[in-house]
Design a protein around this motif. Structure first.
Motif, PDB file in Angstrom:
ATOM      1  N   THR A 174     -24.454 -12.112 -29.789  1.00  0.00           N
ATOM      2  CA  THR A 174     -24.945 -11.109 -30.735  1.00  0.00           C
ATOM      3  C   THR A 174     -23.977  -9.941 -30.828  1.00  0.00           C
ATOM      4  O   THR A 174     -23.614  -9.495 -31.924  1.00  0.00           O
ATOM      5  N   ARG A 214     -21.483  -9.045 -33.984  1.00  0.00           N
ATOM      6  CA  ARG A 214     -21.628  -7.735 -34.606  1.00  0.00           C
ATOM      7  C   ARG A 214     -20.281  -7.004 -34.624  1.00  0.00           C
ATOM      8  O   ARG A 214     -19.934  -6.327 -35.590  1.00  0.00           O
ATOM      9  N   GLU A 247     -32.397  -7.482 -37.511  1.00  0.00           N
ATOM     10  CA  GLU A 247     -31.319  -7.571 -36.519  1.00  0.00           C
ATOM     11  C   GLU A 247     -30.390  -6.368 -36.597  1.00  0.00           C
ATOM     12  O   GLU A 247     -30.049  -5.789 -35.586  1.00  0.00           O
ATOM     13  N   GLN A 248     -30.005  -6.026 -37.815  1.00  0.00           N
ATOM     14  CA  GLN A 248     -29.201  -4.811 -37.912  1.00  0.00           C
ATOM     15  C   GLN A 248     -29.399  -4.103 -39.236  1.00  0.00           C
ATOM     16  O   GLN A 248     -29.792  -4.700 -40.236  1.00  0.00           O
ATOM     17  N   LEU A 249     -29.120  -2.820 -39.226  1.00  0.00           N
ATOM     18  CA  LEU A 249     -29.177  -2.016 -40.441  1.00  0.00           C
ATOM     19  C   LEU A 249     -28.047  -2.440 -41.367  1.00  0.00           C
ATOM     20  O   LEU A 249     -27.036  -2.985 -40.926  1.00  0.00           O
ATOM     21  N   ASP A 297     -32.971  -2.028 -36.201  1.00  0.00           N
ATOM     22  CA  ASP A 297     -31.557  -2.276 -35.877  1.00  0.00           C
ATOM     23  C   ASP A 297     -31.515  -2.861 -34.463  1.00  0.00           C
ATOM     24  O   ASP A 297     -30.894  -2.310 -33.558  1.00  0.00           O
ATOM     25  N   ALA A 304     -30.168  -5.219 -32.838  1.00  0.00           N
ATOM     26  CA  ALA A 304     -28.963  -5.571 -32.089  1.00  0.00           C
ATOM     27  C   ALA A 304     -28.368  -4.377 -31.365  1.00  0.00           C
ATOM     28  O   ALA A 304     -27.611  -4.528 -30.410  1.00  0.00           O
ATOM     29  N   ALA A 305     -28.715  -3.166 -31.812  1.00  0.00           N
ATOM     30  CA  ALA A 305     -28.140  -1.966 -31.200  1.00  0.00           C
ATOM     31  C   ALA A 305     -28.671  -1.758 -29.788  1.00  0.00           C
ATOM     32  O   ALA A 305     -27.907  -1.491 -28.865  1.00  0.00           O
TER      33      ALA A 305
END
Lengths: 296, 296
Positions: A280, A284, B3-5, B274, B276-277
Protein backbone atom coordinates in the motif's frame (compact mmCIF):
# COMPACT_ATOMS: atom_id res chain seq x y z
CA UNK A 1 -4.84 -8.52 -3.88
CA UNK A 2 -5.14 -9.28 -0.19
CA UNK A 3 -4.95 -6.58 2.44
CA UNK A 4 -3.26 -8.85 4.93
CA UNK A 5 -2.19 -12.42 5.51
CA UNK A 6 -4.15 -14.51 8.01
CA UNK A 7 -3.10 -13.74 11.57
CA UNK A 8 -1.75 -17.23 12.12
CA UNK A 9 0.56 -16.91 9.11
CA UNK A 10 1.83 -13.55 10.34
CA UNK A 11 2.39 -15.16 13.74
CA UNK A 12 4.40 -17.96 12.12
CA UNK A 13 6.45 -15.44 10.15
CA UNK A 14 7.10 -13.42 13.25
CA UNK A 15 8.23 -16.53 15.11
CA UNK A 16 11.05 -17.23 12.64
CA UNK A 17 14.59 -16.37 13.66
CA UNK A 18 15.47 -12.87 12.50
CA UNK A 19 18.95 -13.95 11.41
CA UNK A 20 19.49 -14.06 7.65
CA UNK A 21 20.05 -17.72 6.85
CA UNK A 22 19.03 -20.16 4.12
CA UNK A 23 16.63 -21.69 6.64
CA UNK A 24 14.98 -18.32 7.23
CA UNK A 25 14.58 -17.81 3.49
CA UNK A 26 13.22 -21.30 2.97
CA UNK A 27 10.76 -21.08 5.86
CA UNK A 28 9.61 -17.61 4.86
CA UNK A 29 8.93 -18.54 1.27
CA UNK A 30 7.28 -21.80 2.35
CA UNK A 31 4.77 -19.68 4.24
CA UNK A 32 4.25 -17.12 1.47
CA UNK A 33 4.40 -19.14 -1.75
CA UNK A 34 0.98 -20.82 -1.40
CA UNK A 35 -0.62 -17.37 -1.25
CA UNK A 36 1.29 -16.24 -4.33
CA UNK A 37 0.31 -19.40 -6.19
CA UNK A 38 -3.31 -18.70 -5.36
CA UNK A 39 -3.09 -15.02 -6.34
CA UNK A 40 -0.93 -15.69 -9.40
CA UNK A 41 2.58 -14.32 -9.59
CA UNK A 42 3.16 -13.95 -13.31
CA UNK A 43 2.01 -10.96 -15.27
CA UNK A 44 0.04 -11.63 -18.47
CA UNK A 45 3.11 -10.86 -20.58
CA UNK A 46 6.77 -11.22 -19.64
CA UNK A 47 9.55 -10.28 -22.05
CA UNK A 48 12.57 -11.99 -20.60
CA UNK A 49 16.28 -11.43 -20.70
CA UNK A 50 16.41 -8.17 -22.57
CA UNK A 51 20.00 -6.97 -22.64
CA UNK A 52 20.80 -3.61 -21.12
CA UNK A 53 24.59 -4.00 -21.34
CA UNK A 54 27.46 -6.22 -22.40
CA UNK A 55 27.86 -8.43 -19.35
CA UNK A 56 25.92 -11.72 -19.23
CA UNK A 57 24.29 -10.38 -16.02
CA UNK A 58 23.06 -7.25 -17.80
CA UNK A 59 19.58 -8.64 -18.30
CA UNK A 60 16.10 -7.53 -17.38
CA UNK A 61 12.55 -8.84 -17.67
CA UNK A 62 9.64 -6.57 -18.56
CA UNK A 63 6.26 -7.47 -17.07
CA UNK A 64 3.10 -6.03 -18.62
CA UNK A 65 -0.61 -6.60 -19.08
CA UNK A 66 -0.11 -5.96 -22.77
CA UNK A 67 -2.03 -2.76 -23.34
CA UNK A 68 -0.23 -0.19 -21.21
CA UNK A 69 0.48 3.28 -22.47
CA UNK A 70 2.61 5.85 -20.64
CA UNK A 71 2.40 3.78 -17.47
CA UNK A 72 4.71 4.32 -14.49
CA UNK A 73 7.59 1.84 -14.46
CA UNK A 74 8.76 -0.01 -11.36
CA UNK A 75 12.26 -1.46 -11.59
CA UNK A 76 13.15 -4.07 -8.97
CA UNK A 77 16.76 -4.74 -7.95
CA UNK A 78 17.10 -8.02 -6.02
CA UNK A 79 19.21 -8.72 -2.95
CA UNK A 80 21.68 -11.48 -2.22
CA UNK A 81 24.52 -10.08 -0.16
CA UNK A 82 26.29 -8.62 -3.23
CA UNK A 83 27.43 -12.10 -4.32
CA UNK A 84 24.30 -13.95 -5.42
CA UNK A 85 20.68 -13.60 -6.45
CA UNK A 86 18.76 -13.33 -9.67
CA UNK A 87 15.75 -11.52 -11.03
CA UNK A 88 14.11 -14.85 -11.70
CA UNK A 89 14.24 -18.17 -9.93
CA UNK A 90 12.22 -20.45 -12.21
CA UNK A 91 9.36 -22.27 -10.58
CA UNK A 92 9.19 -19.81 -7.68
CA UNK A 93 7.55 -16.42 -7.18
CA UNK A 94 11.00 -14.81 -6.83
CA UNK A 95 10.82 -12.21 -8.28
CA UNK A 96 8.20 -12.42 -10.97
CA UNK A 97 5.82 -11.57 -8.15
CA UNK A 98 7.16 -8.02 -8.15
CA UNK A 99 6.39 -7.68 -11.85
CA UNK A 100 2.90 -9.10 -11.31
CA UNK A 101 2.34 -6.72 -8.41
CA UNK A 102 3.42 -3.77 -10.56
CA UNK A 103 1.03 -4.76 -13.34
CA UNK A 104 -1.83 -5.14 -10.87
CA UNK A 105 -1.23 -1.55 -9.79
CA UNK A 106 -1.18 -0.29 -13.37
CA UNK A 107 2.59 -0.07 -13.77
CA UNK A 108 5.04 -1.71 -16.09
CA UNK A 109 7.21 -4.03 -13.97
CA UNK A 110 10.89 -4.57 -14.56
CA UNK A 111 13.09 -7.09 -12.75
CA UNK A 112 16.82 -6.87 -13.36
CA UNK A 113 20.05 -8.68 -12.62
CA UNK A 114 23.41 -7.03 -12.11
CA UNK A 115 27.05 -8.00 -11.87
CA UNK A 116 28.14 -9.72 -8.68
CA UNK A 117 31.03 -9.55 -6.28
CA UNK A 118 33.71 -10.59 -5.71
CA UNK A 119 34.43 -10.37 -9.43
CA UNK A 120 32.74 -6.99 -9.72
CA UNK A 121 33.32 -4.50 -6.93
CA UNK A 122 31.92 -1.13 -5.92
CA UNK A 123 30.52 0.80 -7.75
CA UNK A 124 29.53 -1.85 -10.32
CA UNK A 125 26.08 -2.24 -8.72
CA UNK A 126 25.32 1.47 -9.05
CA UNK A 127 26.63 1.44 -12.60
CA UNK A 128 24.33 -1.44 -13.49
CA UNK A 129 21.29 0.30 -12.02
CA UNK A 130 22.28 3.35 -14.07
CA UNK A 131 22.69 1.14 -17.14
CA UNK A 132 19.28 -0.44 -16.74
CA UNK A 133 17.65 2.95 -16.19
CA UNK A 134 19.38 4.36 -19.28
CA UNK A 135 18.21 1.39 -21.35
CA UNK A 136 14.65 1.81 -20.06
CA UNK A 137 14.69 5.52 -20.77
CA UNK A 138 15.38 4.58 -24.39
CA UNK A 139 13.23 1.49 -24.72
CA UNK A 140 10.45 1.22 -22.15
CA UNK A 141 7.94 3.21 -24.21
CA UNK A 142 7.86 0.21 -26.55
CA UNK A 143 6.39 -1.79 -23.63
CA UNK A 144 3.88 0.87 -22.65
CA UNK A 145 6.03 2.51 -19.98
CA UNK A 146 6.65 6.24 -19.60
CA UNK A 147 10.42 6.93 -19.53
CA UNK A 148 9.78 9.93 -17.28
CA UNK A 149 7.99 7.81 -14.67
CA UNK A 150 10.62 5.27 -13.66
CA UNK A 151 10.79 4.34 -9.98
CA UNK A 152 13.62 2.06 -8.86
CA UNK A 153 13.19 -0.24 -5.87
CA UNK A 154 15.98 -2.25 -4.32
CA UNK A 155 15.95 -4.87 -1.59
CA UNK A 156 18.88 -5.50 0.79
CA UNK A 157 22.08 -5.38 -1.31
CA UNK A 158 19.80 -4.20 -4.12
CA UNK A 159 18.73 -1.26 -1.93
CA UNK A 160 22.37 -0.46 -1.35
CA UNK A 161 22.99 -0.44 -5.10
CA UNK A 162 19.96 1.78 -5.71
CA UNK A 163 21.11 4.11 -2.93
CA UNK A 164 24.54 4.18 -4.50
CA UNK A 165 22.95 5.08 -7.85
CA UNK A 166 20.83 7.80 -6.22
CA UNK A 167 23.95 9.18 -4.52
CA UNK A 168 25.51 9.57 -7.96
CA UNK A 169 28.01 6.74 -7.74
CA UNK A 170 26.79 5.06 -10.91
CA UNK A 171 28.29 7.61 -13.24
CA UNK A 172 24.88 8.86 -14.34
CA UNK A 173 22.46 11.58 -13.35
CA UNK A 174 20.06 9.92 -10.89
CA UNK A 175 17.42 12.58 -11.37
CA UNK A 176 16.32 10.71 -14.48
CA UNK A 177 14.22 8.58 -12.13
CA UNK A 178 11.00 9.76 -10.49
CA UNK A 179 11.70 8.04 -7.19
CA UNK A 180 13.59 5.32 -5.39
CA UNK A 181 12.43 2.83 -2.78
CA UNK A 182 15.09 1.46 -0.47
CA UNK A 183 13.93 -1.72 1.27
CA UNK A 184 16.11 -2.96 4.14
CA UNK A 185 19.34 -1.56 2.76
CA UNK A 186 22.59 -0.38 4.26
CA UNK A 187 23.86 3.10 3.56
CA UNK A 188 27.19 3.34 5.31
CA UNK A 189 30.13 1.07 4.72
CA UNK A 190 31.33 -0.70 7.81
CA UNK A 191 34.87 -1.78 8.27
CA UNK A 192 34.61 -5.04 6.47
CA UNK A 193 36.18 -8.25 7.51
CA UNK A 194 36.68 -11.32 5.33
CA UNK A 195 33.55 -13.40 5.58
CA UNK A 196 31.23 -10.41 5.98
CA UNK A 197 28.96 -9.97 2.98
CA UNK A 198 30.21 -6.47 2.21
CA UNK A 199 33.84 -7.54 2.09
CA UNK A 200 33.41 -9.15 -1.31
CA UNK A 201 31.94 -5.97 -2.78
CA UNK A 202 33.70 -3.15 -0.98
CA UNK A 203 37.00 -4.93 -0.46
CA UNK A 204 39.16 -4.98 2.65
CA UNK A 205 39.76 -1.22 2.61
CA UNK A 206 36.51 0.47 1.51
CA UNK A 207 36.76 3.76 -0.31
CA UNK A 208 35.16 6.38 1.97
CA UNK A 209 33.47 7.69 -1.17
CA UNK A 210 31.39 4.50 -1.24
CA UNK A 211 29.23 5.65 1.68
CA UNK A 212 25.82 6.52 0.23
CA UNK A 213 24.20 8.33 3.16
CA UNK A 214 25.58 11.83 2.47
CA UNK A 215 24.53 11.65 -1.18
CA UNK A 216 21.17 10.13 -0.35
CA UNK A 217 20.04 12.80 2.06
CA UNK A 218 21.03 15.53 -0.37
CA UNK A 219 19.47 13.91 -3.41
CA UNK A 220 16.56 15.56 -5.23
CA UNK A 221 15.18 12.07 -5.97
CA UNK A 222 12.10 11.33 -3.82
CA UNK A 223 12.86 8.43 -1.49
CA UNK A 224 10.91 5.79 0.38
CA UNK A 225 12.66 3.65 2.99
CA UNK A 226 11.51 0.48 4.67
CA UNK A 227 12.71 -1.72 7.48
CA UNK A 228 11.18 -5.04 8.45
CA UNK A 229 9.90 -5.66 11.95
CA UNK A 230 12.15 -8.72 12.06
CA UNK A 231 15.17 -7.30 10.25
CA UNK A 232 18.43 -8.02 12.08
CA UNK A 233 19.80 -5.25 14.27
CA UNK A 234 22.32 -4.21 11.62
CA UNK A 235 19.49 -3.16 9.30
CA UNK A 236 17.54 -1.58 12.15
CA UNK A 237 20.59 0.56 12.86
CA UNK A 238 20.83 1.49 9.19
CA UNK A 239 17.18 2.63 9.24
CA UNK A 240 17.63 4.62 12.44
CA UNK A 241 20.77 6.14 10.97
CA UNK A 242 18.79 7.38 7.98
CA UNK A 243 16.16 8.89 10.29
CA UNK A 244 18.81 10.69 12.29
CA UNK A 245 20.74 11.98 9.28
CA UNK A 246 17.55 13.02 7.52
CA UNK A 247 16.37 14.96 10.55
CA UNK A 248 19.63 16.86 10.78
CA UNK A 249 19.54 17.68 7.07
CA UNK A 250 15.85 18.44 6.54
CA UNK A 251 14.30 18.93 9.96
CA UNK A 252 11.91 16.06 9.25
CA UNK A 253 11.88 12.30 9.43
CA UNK A 254 11.90 10.46 6.10
CA UNK A 255 9.11 8.29 4.75
CA UNK A 256 10.08 5.05 6.49
CA UNK A 257 7.75 2.06 6.31
CA UNK A 258 7.85 -0.41 9.20
CA UNK A 259 7.02 -3.73 7.53
CA UNK A 260 4.90 -5.49 10.10
CA UNK A 261 5.59 -9.12 10.88
CA UNK A 262 8.09 -9.59 8.09
CA UNK A 263 11.77 -10.45 8.11
CA UNK A 264 14.64 -9.61 5.80
CA UNK A 265 13.69 -12.34 3.33
CA UNK A 266 9.91 -12.12 3.42
CA UNK A 267 9.48 -8.36 3.00
CA UNK A 268 9.37 -8.42 -0.78
CA UNK A 269 7.11 -11.46 -0.63
CA UNK A 270 4.49 -9.38 1.19
CA UNK A 271 3.54 -7.69 -2.07
CA UNK A 272 0.09 -8.70 -3.36
CA UNK A 273 -0.63 -11.14 -0.51
CA UNK A 274 -0.09 -8.82 2.47
CA UNK A 275 -0.53 -5.39 0.97
CA UNK A 276 -0.88 -3.51 4.26
CA UNK A 277 2.67 -4.51 5.17
CA UNK A 278 4.44 -2.67 2.34
CA UNK A 279 2.51 -2.70 -0.93
CA UNK A 280 0.00 0.00 0.00
CA UNK A 281 2.73 2.44 0.96
CA UNK A 282 4.91 1.53 -2.03
CA UNK A 283 2.07 1.98 -4.51
CA UNK A 284 1.09 5.26 -2.93
CA UNK A 285 4.69 6.46 -3.20
CA UNK A 286 4.88 5.47 -6.86
CA UNK A 287 1.53 7.07 -7.64
CA UNK A 288 2.45 10.27 -5.90
CA UNK A 289 5.66 10.76 -7.81
CA UNK A 290 4.47 9.69 -11.23
CA UNK A 291 0.98 11.15 -11.50
CA UNK A 292 2.00 14.55 -12.73
CA UNK A 293 5.13 13.80 -14.66
CA UNK A 294 8.28 13.42 -12.64
CA UNK A 295 8.75 14.33 -9.01
CA UNK A 296 6.58 16.43 -6.80
CA UNK B 1 -14.02 4.10 3.44
CA UNK B 2 -11.70 5.66 0.94
CA UNK B 3 -8.16 4.45 0.44
CA UNK B 4 -6.87 7.88 -0.35
CA UNK B 5 -7.94 11.44 -0.94
CA UNK B 6 -7.80 12.81 -4.48
CA UNK B 7 -4.27 13.83 -5.41
CA UNK B 8 -5.23 17.48 -5.75
CA UNK B 9 -6.58 17.55 -2.20
CA UNK B 10 -3.40 15.95 -0.87
CA UNK B 11 -1.44 18.54 -2.83
CA UNK B 12 -3.48 21.34 -1.24
CA UNK B 13 -2.97 19.85 2.22
CA UNK B 14 0.74 19.52 1.60
CA UNK B 15 0.90 23.16 0.49
CA UNK B 16 -0.40 24.45 3.83
CA UNK B 17 2.07 25.98 6.25
CA UNK B 18 3.34 23.33 8.66
CA UNK B 19 3.13 25.71 11.62
CA UNK B 20 0.35 24.97 14.10
CA UNK B 21 -2.02 27.91 13.85
CA UNK B 22 -5.77 28.47 13.84
CA UNK B 23 -5.46 29.15 10.10
CA UNK B 24 -3.79 25.79 9.54
CA UNK B 25 -6.55 24.05 11.47
CA UNK B 26 -9.28 25.91 9.62
CA UNK B 27 -7.78 25.31 6.18
CA UNK B 28 -7.11 21.64 6.93
CA UNK B 29 -10.63 20.92 8.11
CA UNK B 30 -12.09 22.95 5.24
CA UNK B 31 -10.36 20.50 2.90
CA UNK B 32 -11.32 17.36 4.83
CA UNK B 33 -14.83 18.06 6.12
CA UNK B 34 -16.66 17.65 2.77
CA UNK B 35 -15.26 14.13 2.52
CA UNK B 36 -16.37 13.33 6.05
CA UNK B 37 -19.80 14.73 5.37
CA UNK B 38 -20.07 12.50 2.34
CA UNK B 39 -18.80 9.41 4.17
CA UNK B 40 -20.76 10.16 7.34
CA UNK B 41 -18.97 10.90 10.56
CA UNK B 42 -21.44 9.80 13.19
CA UNK B 43 -21.76 6.22 14.33
CA UNK B 44 -25.28 4.73 14.37
CA UNK B 45 -25.42 5.12 18.15
CA UNK B 46 -23.63 7.64 20.34
CA UNK B 47 -24.01 7.65 24.11
CA UNK B 48 -22.77 11.05 25.11
CA UNK B 49 -21.27 12.58 28.20
CA UNK B 50 -20.92 9.51 30.34
CA UNK B 51 -19.10 10.46 33.53
CA UNK B 52 -15.85 8.68 34.34
CA UNK B 53 -14.91 10.95 37.26
CA UNK B 54 -15.90 13.92 39.37
CA UNK B 55 -14.60 16.80 37.29
CA UNK B 56 -16.91 18.40 34.71
CA UNK B 57 -14.29 17.44 32.09
CA UNK B 58 -14.44 13.78 33.10
CA UNK B 59 -16.79 12.86 30.27
CA UNK B 60 -16.68 10.42 27.42
CA UNK B 61 -18.84 9.46 24.44
CA UNK B 62 -19.32 5.83 23.39
CA UNK B 63 -19.83 5.20 19.67
CA UNK B 64 -21.34 1.90 18.54
CA UNK B 65 -23.29 0.23 15.77
CA UNK B 66 -25.62 -1.12 18.41
CA UNK B 67 -25.04 -4.86 18.22
CA UNK B 68 -21.40 -5.27 19.23
CA UNK B 69 -20.27 -8.01 21.53
CA UNK B 70 -16.76 -8.34 22.95
CA UNK B 71 -15.47 -5.87 20.38
CA UNK B 72 -12.10 -4.14 20.68
CA UNK B 73 -12.40 -0.65 22.11
CA UNK B 74 -10.58 2.38 20.73
CA UNK B 75 -10.32 5.33 23.11
CA UNK B 76 -9.37 8.65 21.52
CA UNK B 77 -7.69 11.42 23.52
CA UNK B 78 -7.82 14.76 21.70
CA UNK B 79 -5.09 17.38 21.42
CA UNK B 80 -5.12 21.10 22.04
CA UNK B 81 -1.81 22.14 23.52
CA UNK B 82 -2.79 21.01 27.04
CA UNK B 83 -5.08 24.02 27.45
CA UNK B 84 -7.99 23.47 25.09
CA UNK B 85 -9.86 20.94 22.99
CA UNK B 86 -12.88 18.73 23.37
CA UNK B 87 -14.03 15.29 22.38
CA UNK B 88 -16.89 16.85 20.47
CA UNK B 89 -17.23 20.06 18.54
CA UNK B 90 -20.92 20.08 17.56
CA UNK B 91 -21.61 20.50 13.87
CA UNK B 92 -18.12 19.35 12.90
CA UNK B 93 -16.50 15.94 12.42
CA UNK B 94 -14.16 16.62 15.36
CA UNK B 95 -13.98 14.04 16.83
CA UNK B 96 -17.08 11.98 16.25
CA UNK B 97 -15.27 10.90 13.11
CA UNK B 98 -12.92 8.82 15.24
CA UNK B 99 -15.85 7.01 16.79
CA UNK B 100 -17.40 6.44 13.38
CA UNK B 101 -14.08 5.14 12.07
CA UNK B 102 -13.80 2.74 15.00
CA UNK B 103 -17.31 1.40 14.41
CA UNK B 104 -16.59 0.92 10.70
CA UNK B 105 -13.65 -1.26 11.67
CA UNK B 106 -15.72 -3.31 14.09
CA UNK B 107 -14.60 -1.61 17.30
CA UNK B 108 -16.42 0.31 19.96
CA UNK B 109 -15.25 3.92 19.73
CA UNK B 110 -14.73 6.14 22.74
CA UNK B 111 -13.92 9.85 22.66
CA UNK B 112 -12.99 11.50 25.93
CA UNK B 113 -12.25 14.86 27.45
CA UNK B 114 -9.81 15.50 30.26
CA UNK B 115 -8.88 18.31 32.64
CA UNK B 116 -6.95 21.21 31.18
CA UNK B 117 -3.97 23.34 32.11
CA UNK B 118 -3.17 25.76 33.54
CA UNK B 119 -5.67 24.85 36.24
CA UNK B 120 -4.69 21.21 36.13
CA UNK B 121 -1.03 20.38 35.80
CA UNK B 122 1.07 17.29 35.19
CA UNK B 123 0.19 14.47 35.72
CA UNK B 124 -3.54 15.25 35.56
CA UNK B 125 -3.73 14.17 31.90
CA UNK B 126 -2.27 10.75 32.66
CA UNK B 127 -4.58 10.41 35.64
CA UNK B 128 -7.59 11.18 33.48
CA UNK B 129 -6.59 8.63 30.85
CA UNK B 130 -6.20 6.14 33.69
CA UNK B 131 -9.60 7.15 35.03
CA UNK B 132 -11.32 6.70 31.70
CA UNK B 133 -9.66 3.32 31.18
CA UNK B 134 -10.69 2.20 34.67
CA UNK B 135 -14.27 3.29 33.99
CA UNK B 136 -14.30 1.46 30.67
CA UNK B 137 -12.85 -1.67 32.24
CA UNK B 138 -15.91 -1.67 34.50
CA UNK B 139 -18.55 -0.47 32.07
CA UNK B 140 -17.68 -0.96 28.40
CA UNK B 141 -19.06 -4.50 28.23
CA UNK B 142 -22.49 -2.90 28.55
CA UNK B 143 -21.82 -1.23 25.18
CA UNK B 144 -20.50 -4.37 23.50
CA UNK B 145 -16.83 -3.71 24.18
CA UNK B 146 -14.34 -6.18 25.60
CA UNK B 147 -12.62 -4.69 28.67
CA UNK B 148 -9.50 -6.72 27.85
CA UNK B 149 -9.22 -5.21 24.37
CA UNK B 150 -8.89 -1.50 25.07
CA UNK B 151 -6.49 0.45 22.85
CA UNK B 152 -5.86 4.09 23.71
CA UNK B 153 -4.91 6.58 21.00
CA UNK B 154 -3.83 10.13 21.66
CA UNK B 155 -3.11 13.00 19.33
CA UNK B 156 -0.62 15.79 20.04
CA UNK B 157 -1.06 16.77 23.72
CA UNK B 158 -3.40 13.77 23.90
CA UNK B 159 -0.50 11.54 22.76
CA UNK B 160 1.63 13.04 25.49
CA UNK B 161 -1.03 12.21 28.06
CA UNK B 162 -1.38 8.66 26.75
CA UNK B 163 2.41 8.27 26.80
CA UNK B 164 2.43 9.57 30.34
CA UNK B 165 -0.24 6.99 31.27
CA UNK B 166 1.74 4.21 29.56
CA UNK B 167 4.85 5.31 31.43
CA UNK B 168 2.97 4.79 34.69
CA UNK B 169 2.50 8.44 35.62
CA UNK B 170 -1.27 8.15 35.92
CA UNK B 171 -1.20 6.23 39.17
CA UNK B 172 -2.57 3.08 37.55
CA UNK B 173 -1.18 -0.05 35.96
CA UNK B 174 -1.02 0.72 32.23
CA UNK B 175 -0.88 -2.95 31.27
CA UNK B 176 -4.67 -3.01 31.59
CA UNK B 177 -4.71 -1.72 27.99
CA UNK B 178 -3.92 -3.87 24.96
CA UNK B 179 -2.04 -1.15 23.14
CA UNK B 180 -1.46 2.56 22.75
CA UNK B 181 -1.16 4.69 19.61
CA UNK B 182 0.81 7.90 19.96
CA UNK B 183 0.07 10.31 17.14
CA UNK B 184 2.37 13.32 16.85
CA UNK B 185 3.19 13.50 20.53
CA UNK B 186 6.10 14.77 22.56
CA UNK B 187 7.86 12.50 25.00
CA UNK B 188 10.49 14.60 26.68
CA UNK B 189 9.86 17.79 28.58
CA UNK B 190 11.73 20.73 27.21
CA UNK B 191 12.76 23.61 29.32
CA UNK B 192 9.53 25.50 29.15
CA UNK B 193 9.18 29.20 28.76
CA UNK B 194 6.06 31.24 29.42
CA UNK B 195 4.04 31.29 26.23
CA UNK B 196 5.11 27.83 25.14
CA UNK B 197 2.24 25.38 25.21
CA UNK B 198 3.93 23.04 27.67
CA UNK B 199 4.51 25.78 30.19
CA UNK B 200 0.91 25.79 31.29
CA UNK B 201 0.94 22.05 31.95
CA UNK B 202 4.44 21.33 33.18
CA UNK B 203 5.04 24.65 34.86
CA UNK B 204 8.17 26.77 34.80
CA UNK B 205 10.34 24.11 36.46
CA UNK B 206 9.25 20.72 35.10
CA UNK B 207 9.68 17.70 37.31
CA UNK B 208 12.28 15.47 35.61
CA UNK B 209 9.96 12.57 36.44
CA UNK B 210 7.50 13.97 33.91
CA UNK B 211 9.61 12.77 30.96
CA UNK B 212 7.78 9.84 29.43
CA UNK B 213 10.43 8.43 27.09
CA UNK B 214 12.23 6.19 29.62
CA UNK B 215 8.97 4.66 30.79
CA UNK B 216 7.63 4.32 27.26
CA UNK B 217 10.51 2.35 25.86
CA UNK B 218 10.44 -0.04 28.82
CA UNK B 219 6.68 -0.48 28.81
CA UNK B 220 5.13 -3.89 28.10
CA UNK B 221 2.23 -2.09 26.39
CA UNK B 222 2.43 -2.50 22.57
CA UNK B 223 2.96 0.88 20.97
CA UNK B 224 2.33 2.51 17.62
CA UNK B 225 3.81 5.92 16.85
CA UNK B 226 3.02 8.30 14.05
CA UNK B 227 4.44 11.54 12.73
CA UNK B 228 2.88 13.65 9.99
CA UNK B 229 4.82 14.51 6.88
CA UNK B 230 4.06 18.17 7.62
CA UNK B 231 4.46 18.10 11.38
CA UNK B 232 6.64 20.97 12.66
CA UNK B 233 10.27 20.18 13.34
CA UNK B 234 9.65 19.90 17.08
CA UNK B 235 7.43 16.86 16.51
CA UNK B 236 9.79 15.44 13.90
CA UNK B 237 12.55 15.59 16.52
CA UNK B 238 10.29 13.86 19.03
CA UNK B 239 9.67 11.03 16.54
CA UNK B 240 13.35 10.68 15.71
CA UNK B 241 14.11 10.70 19.42
CA UNK B 242 11.78 7.77 19.94
CA UNK B 243 13.46 5.88 17.08
CA UNK B 244 16.87 6.47 18.56
CA UNK B 245 15.92 5.56 22.12
CA UNK B 246 14.00 2.51 20.97
CA UNK B 247 16.96 1.28 18.95
CA UNK B 248 19.27 1.57 21.94
CA UNK B 249 16.83 -0.24 24.19
CA UNK B 250 15.53 -2.96 21.85
CA UNK B 251 17.90 -3.14 18.89
CA UNK B 252 14.99 -2.38 16.58
CA UNK B 253 13.12 0.63 15.31
CA UNK B 254 9.56 1.09 16.61
CA UNK B 255 6.40 0.89 14.55
CA UNK B 256 6.36 4.49 13.34
CA UNK B 257 3.82 5.56 10.73
CA UNK B 258 4.76 8.44 8.44
CA UNK B 259 1.43 10.12 7.70
CA UNK B 260 1.75 11.15 4.10
CA UNK B 261 0.66 14.62 3.09
CA UNK B 262 -0.87 15.49 6.42
CA UNK B 263 -0.04 18.13 8.98
CA UNK B 264 -0.39 18.30 12.74
CA UNK B 265 -4.07 19.18 12.55
CA UNK B 266 -5.20 17.04 9.65
CA UNK B 267 -3.67 13.71 10.71
CA UNK B 268 -6.67 12.55 12.71
CA UNK B 269 -8.95 13.79 9.93
CA UNK B 270 -7.34 11.29 7.55
CA UNK B 271 -9.30 8.47 9.16
CA UNK B 272 -12.02 7.04 6.90
CA UNK B 273 -11.38 9.45 4.01
CA UNK B 274 -7.65 8.81 3.48
CA UNK B 275 -7.13 5.40 5.03
CA UNK B 276 -3.72 4.74 3.51
CA UNK B 277 -2.30 7.70 5.43
CA UNK B 278 -2.91 6.32 8.93
CA UNK B 279 -6.12 4.32 9.26
CA UNK B 280 -4.83 1.14 7.64
CA UNK B 281 -1.85 0.97 9.96
CA UNK B 282 -3.87 1.93 13.02
CA UNK B 283 -6.54 -0.70 12.35
CA UNK B 284 -3.91 -3.32 11.74
CA UNK B 285 -2.23 -2.42 15.01
CA UNK B 286 -5.52 -2.66 16.91
CA UNK B 287 -6.43 -5.95 15.24
CA UNK B 288 -3.05 -7.44 15.99
CA UNK B 289 -3.17 -6.69 19.66
CA UNK B 290 -6.79 -7.54 20.31
CA UNK B 291 -7.42 -10.62 18.21
CA UNK B 292 -6.19 -13.14 20.72
CA UNK B 293 -7.02 -11.49 23.98
CA UNK B 294 -4.57 -8.88 25.17
CA UNK B 295 -1.14 -8.22 23.79
CA UNK B 296 1.06 -10.45 21.69
Amino acid sequence: MTEQLPQDVIAQLRALDSAITPEQAQSSWALLTPFHEKAGYTAPKIDRDLRYGDDPRHRLDVHTAGGESNAPVLVFVHGGGFVRGDKHNPGTPQYDLVGAWAVRHGYVGVTMTYRLAPEHKWPSGAQDVAGAVAWLRQNVARYGGDPDKIVVAGNSAGATHVASFVAGQGGADPSTVAGAALLSGIYEVRTTRPGEPEHAYYGPDPDPASATLPGLIDSPVPLLFSVAERDPEFFQRAAAGVVSAWLERHGTVPDLVWVEGHNHMSTIGSLTVDEAALGTALARFIDRHTTNGKGE
